[in-house]
Design a protein around this motif. Structure first.
Motif, short mmCIF file in Angstrom:
data_model
loop_
_atom_site.label_atom_id
_atom_site.label_comp_id
_atom_site.label_asym_id
_atom_site.label_seq_id
_atom_site.Cartn_x
_atom_site.Cartn_y
_atom_site.Cartn_z
N UNK A 114 34.50 34.53 0.70
CA UNK A 114 33.37 34.17 0.60
C UNK A 114 32.41 35.44 0.65
N UNK A 115 31.00 35.65 -0.35
CA UNK A 115 30.61 36.88 -0.81
C UNK A 115 29.29 36.35 -0.75
N UNK A 116 27.88 36.96 0.00
CA UNK A 116 26.86 36.44 -0.54
C UNK A 116 26.25 37.67 -1.02
N UNK A 117 26.15 38.89 -1.73
CA UNK A 117 25.81 40.30 -1.73
C UNK A 117 25.04 39.54 -3.55
N UNK A 118 23.94 40.33 -3.94
CA UNK A 118 23.20 39.99 -5.60
C UNK A 118 24.56 40.93 -6.33
N UNK A 119 23.77 40.42 -6.71
CA UNK A 119 24.86 40.93 -8.67
C UNK A 119 24.39 41.17 -9.87
N UNK A 120 23.75 41.99 -11.18
CA UNK A 120 23.89 41.99 -11.79
C UNK A 120 24.57 41.55 -13.17
N UNK A 121 23.93 41.00 -14.05
CA UNK A 121 24.94 40.23 -15.12
C UNK A 121 23.78 40.23 -16.49
N UNK A 122 24.79 40.52 -17.42
CA UNK A 122 23.98 40.62 -19.14
C UNK A 122 24.76 40.10 -19.82
N UNK A 123 24.84 39.21 -21.40
CA UNK A 123 25.42 38.15 -21.62
C UNK A 123 25.96 39.58 -22.57
N UNK A 124 27.26 39.07 -22.68
CA UNK A 124 28.08 40.52 -23.69
C UNK A 124 27.90 39.36 -25.24
N UNK A 152 19.48 38.96 -12.34
CA UNK A 152 20.06 39.18 -11.24
C UNK A 152 20.40 37.73 -10.34
N UNK A 153 21.72 37.33 -9.49
CA UNK A 153 22.43 36.07 -8.86
C UNK A 153 22.76 36.73 -7.54
N UNK A 154 22.82 35.63 -7.13
CA UNK A 154 24.05 36.08 -5.52
C UNK A 154 25.05 35.32 -5.68
N UNK A 155 26.14 35.94 -5.56
CA UNK A 155 27.65 35.41 -5.23
C UNK A 155 28.21 34.27 -4.22
N UNK A 156 28.40 33.61 -4.23
CA UNK A 156 29.11 32.32 -3.60
C UNK A 156 30.36 33.09 -3.05
N UNK A 157 31.34 33.29 -3.94
CA UNK A 157 32.65 34.07 -3.40
C UNK A 157 32.75 35.55 -4.41
N UNK A 158 34.15 36.20 -3.87
CA UNK A 158 34.75 36.94 -4.56
C UNK A 158 36.45 37.08 -4.74
N UNK A 163 34.95 35.72 -9.86
CA UNK A 163 33.69 35.99 -8.86
C UNK A 163 32.81 34.56 -9.40
N UNK A 164 32.40 33.79 -8.03
CA UNK A 164 31.76 32.84 -8.61
C UNK A 164 30.54 32.24 -7.71
N UNK A 165 29.65 31.96 -8.45
CA UNK A 165 28.24 31.74 -8.01
C UNK A 165 27.38 30.35 -8.56
N UNK A 166 26.49 30.58 -8.35
CA UNK A 166 25.54 29.23 -7.94
C UNK A 166 23.86 29.59 -8.99
N UNK A 167 23.37 28.97 -10.25
CA UNK A 167 22.70 29.38 -10.93
C UNK A 167 21.84 28.07 -11.70
N UNK A 168 20.92 28.36 -11.84
CA UNK A 168 20.03 27.28 -12.51
C UNK A 168 20.52 27.43 -13.69
N UNK A 169 20.86 27.99 -14.25
CA UNK A 169 21.63 29.22 -15.82
C UNK A 169 22.54 27.71 -16.75
N UNK A 231 37.88 45.04 -0.99
CA UNK A 231 36.39 44.81 -0.70
C UNK A 231 36.55 43.07 0.22
N UNK A 232 37.36 42.63 -0.48
CA UNK A 232 37.73 40.95 0.32
C UNK A 232 37.71 41.73 1.86
N UNK A 233 39.32 42.04 1.71
CA UNK A 233 39.79 42.46 2.75
C UNK A 233 38.10 42.61 4.02
N UNK A 234 37.80 44.14 3.51
CA UNK A 234 36.68 44.65 4.77
C UNK A 234 35.33 43.28 4.89
N UNK A 235 35.37 42.32 4.00
CA UNK A 235 34.70 41.26 3.63
C UNK A 235 34.76 40.61 5.19
#
Length: 240
Positions: A114-124, A152-158, A163-169, A231-235
């Motif tokens: 589980x990871x709830x940090x923000x991340x940024x993305x751009x479509x390629x 910007x979105x918020x991760x659900x898990x990593x 990765x996995x997240x939820x979005x309105x898009x 990083x997951x272990x650290x979380x």
């Protein structure tokens, strides 16, 4: 319908309903492993194991189980109840009632955290993907000027696989995203760039107009993957 998905001799594994399907540590809740013997209908199957009908398999009547049915390279999951058993020719046959739709599930290689940090993305665009893969971070930063529309979105898990997240898009399966993950707080690392491919995009069952988005990493090195897993272990340790 089941006959179209499954074949005789498929492996059937029973689990206690004490875990959420997204949790990878399912083995501790395993009850028994059987083999599909016959499909009676879309709601009843017969599985078989060796031994007599009196042998204790751990299955109990009136208790709901989660079962995974392995057929070729696919896995189907549903809820089921153990109904009855009989023995014949040294084999034990169990009648199982299926009480939910059989859904195809993805077999995971890496544990999700589980990871709830923000991340940024751009479509390629596809042609941009291999222009960025394998570049050092300093070189990638030079390429960012050519990428537009960062959101910007918020991760659900990593995990080490994606990765996995939820979005309105709603994204299309096969789309590519340039993602900048936030490792802030972990070993003084903040920005961690990865290229991902959309492997699943679907509306959440209980929330309208919100989509479950699942991505897999593209072109990352094993060293990068190891950093993500650490990083997951650290979380996980932060929760203790």
């Amino acid at each position: 319908m089941l006959e179209e998905l499954l074949s005789n001799e498929s492996k059937v594994i029973f689990y206690k309903c004490l875990f959420q399907p997204e949790i990878d540590s399912m083995e501790k809740n395993k009850v028994c492993c059987c083999q599909l013997y016959r499909i009676l209908s879309d709601s009843e199957i017969i599985v078989t194991g060796t031994g007599s009908a009196d042998e204790d398999t751990g299955l109990k009547k009136h208790e709901c189980y989660i079962i995974d049915i392995y057929n070729l390279n696919k896995v189907y999951r549903c809820n089921a109840y153990y109904i009855s058993a009989n023995s014949e020719d040294g084999n034990c046959y169990y009648t199982i009632r299926i009480v939910s739709p059989a859904q195809k599930v993805q077999r995971r290689r890496y544990q999700r955290y589980p990871c709830h940090s923000f991340f940024a993305y751009s479509v390629l665009q596809k042609e941009q993907v291999y222009d960025i893969i394998n570049k050092e971070w300093e070189e990638v930063k030079k390429s960012l000027a050519n990428l537009h529309g960062f959101k910007q979105e918020v991760l659900s898990d990593i995990s080490g696989g994606g990765i996995r997240f939820t979005s309105k898009q709603l994204f299309k399966k096969g789309e590519y995203l340039f993602c900048i993950l936030n490792f802030g707080g972990y070993n003084n690392k903040k920005a961690f760039p990865v290229i991902c491919e959309v492997v699943y995009s679907g509306e959440l069952v209980n929330v309208k107009h919100i989509f479950d988005i699942r991505l897999k990493y593209i072109g990352i090195t094993e060293q990068q993957r190891e950093q993500i897993i650490h990083f997951g272990f650290w979380l996980e340790r932060q929760k203790i």
